[in-house]
Design a protein around this motif. Structure first.
Motif, PDB file in Angstrom:
ATOM      1  N   ILE A  26       0.839  -1.203   0.000  1.00  0.00           N
ATOM      2  CA  ILE A  26       0.000   0.000   0.000  1.00  0.00           C
ATOM      3  C   ILE A  26       0.875   1.254   0.000  1.00  0.00           C
ATOM      4  CG2 ILE A  26      -1.634   1.355   1.386  1.00  0.00           C
ATOM      5  CD1 ILE A  26      -2.843  -1.380   2.265  1.00  0.00           C
ATOM      6  N   LYS A  27       1.911   1.261   0.831  1.00  0.00           N
ATOM      7  CA  LYS A  27       2.801   2.419   0.887  1.00  0.00           C
ATOM      8  C   LYS A  27       3.510   2.641  -0.450  1.00  0.00           C
ATOM      9  CE  LYS A  27       6.448   4.534   3.599  1.00  0.00           C
ATOM     10  NZ  LYS A  27       7.311   4.408   4.764  1.00  0.00           N
ATOM     11  N   TYR A  29       2.500   1.687  -3.396  1.00  0.00           N
ATOM     12  CA  TYR A  29       1.515   2.091  -4.407  1.00  0.00           C
ATOM     13  C   TYR A  29       1.117   3.560  -4.239  1.00  0.00           C
ATOM     14  CZ  TYR A  29      -2.720   2.228  -7.211  1.00  0.00           C
ATOM     15  OH  TYR A  29      -3.669   2.577  -8.124  1.00  0.00           O
ATOM     16  N   THR A  30       0.894   3.982  -3.019  1.00  0.00           N
ATOM     17  CA  THR A  30       0.398   5.344  -2.799  1.00  0.00           C
ATOM     18  C   THR A  30       1.497   6.399  -2.890  1.00  0.00           C
ATOM     19  OG1 THR A  30       0.570   5.083  -0.408  1.00  0.00           O
ATOM     20  CG2 THR A  30      -1.572   4.621  -1.400  1.00  0.00           C
ATOM     21  N   THR A  31       2.701   6.101  -2.413  1.00  0.00           N
ATOM     22  CA  THR A  31       3.763   7.106  -2.405  1.00  0.00           C
ATOM     23  C   THR A  31       4.687   7.021  -3.617  1.00  0.00           C
ATOM     24  OG1 THR A  31       5.344   5.734  -1.196  1.00  0.00           O
ATOM     25  CG2 THR A  31       3.816   7.096   0.120  1.00  0.00           C
ATOM     26  N   LYS A  32       4.720   5.869  -4.263  1.00  0.00           N
ATOM     27  CA  LYS A  32       5.641   5.607  -5.378  1.00  0.00           C
ATOM     28  C   LYS A  32       7.104   5.677  -4.937  1.00  0.00           C
ATOM     29  CE  LYS A  32       2.101   5.762  -8.304  1.00  0.00           C
ATOM     30  NZ  LYS A  32       0.943   5.515  -7.469  1.00  0.00           N
ATOM     31  N   LYS A  33       7.346   5.643  -3.621  1.00  0.00           N
ATOM     32  CA  LYS A  33       8.698   5.695  -3.083  1.00  0.00           C
ATOM     33  C   LYS A  33       9.124   4.286  -2.682  1.00  0.00           C
ATOM     34  CE  LYS A  33       8.304  10.430  -1.507  1.00  0.00           C
ATOM     35  NZ  LYS A  33       8.325  11.348  -0.385  1.00  0.00           N
ATOM     36  N   HIS A  85       8.881   1.941 -10.250  1.00  0.00           N
ATOM     37  CA  HIS A  85       9.161   3.219  -9.597  1.00  0.00           C
ATOM     38  C   HIS A  85      10.555   3.308  -8.981  1.00  0.00           C
ATOM     39  CE1 HIS A  85       5.026   4.298 -10.178  1.00  0.00           C
ATOM     40  NE2 HIS A  85       4.616   3.235  -9.520  1.00  0.00           N
TER      41      HIS A  85
END
Length: 95
Positions: A26-27, A29-33, A85
């Protein structure tokens, strides 16, 4: 109803180990970091859970098959995000 506690423990272990990657997924996917996440570790992990899935089929053990089969999918999704990413510069304004 007769509860087989060995199966309950196995299913609980499978749920925990399978769900462990969800927060990272989830992290990512949402932050792209994803720069600090190891691709090598996920390649080894995916290989391991894929082998566990095959082992589950050979042993005809549904708990092993489901837990590790789902883990293969979730960890492969995270690997995809790492590859997609992970090459970006950390100084990019889009990160």
């Amino acid at each position: 109803m007769n509860i087989n506690w060995i199966d309950v423990i196995g299913i609980a272990a499978g749920v925990c180990t399978t769900a462990a990657v969800i927060p990272q997924l989830i992290k990512a996917y949402t932050t792209k970091k994803v720069a600090d996440v190891s691709i090598g570790m996920f390649l080894v992990l995916i290989t391991g859970v894929l082998l566990w899935t095959v082992y589950g089929f050979l042993k005809n053990d549904l708990a092993i098959i489901l837990a590790n089969g789902i883990s293969v999918v979730l960890n492969s999704l995270l690997l995809y995000l790492l590859l997609k990413h992970g090459k970006k510069s950390t100084n990019s304004p889009n990160n």
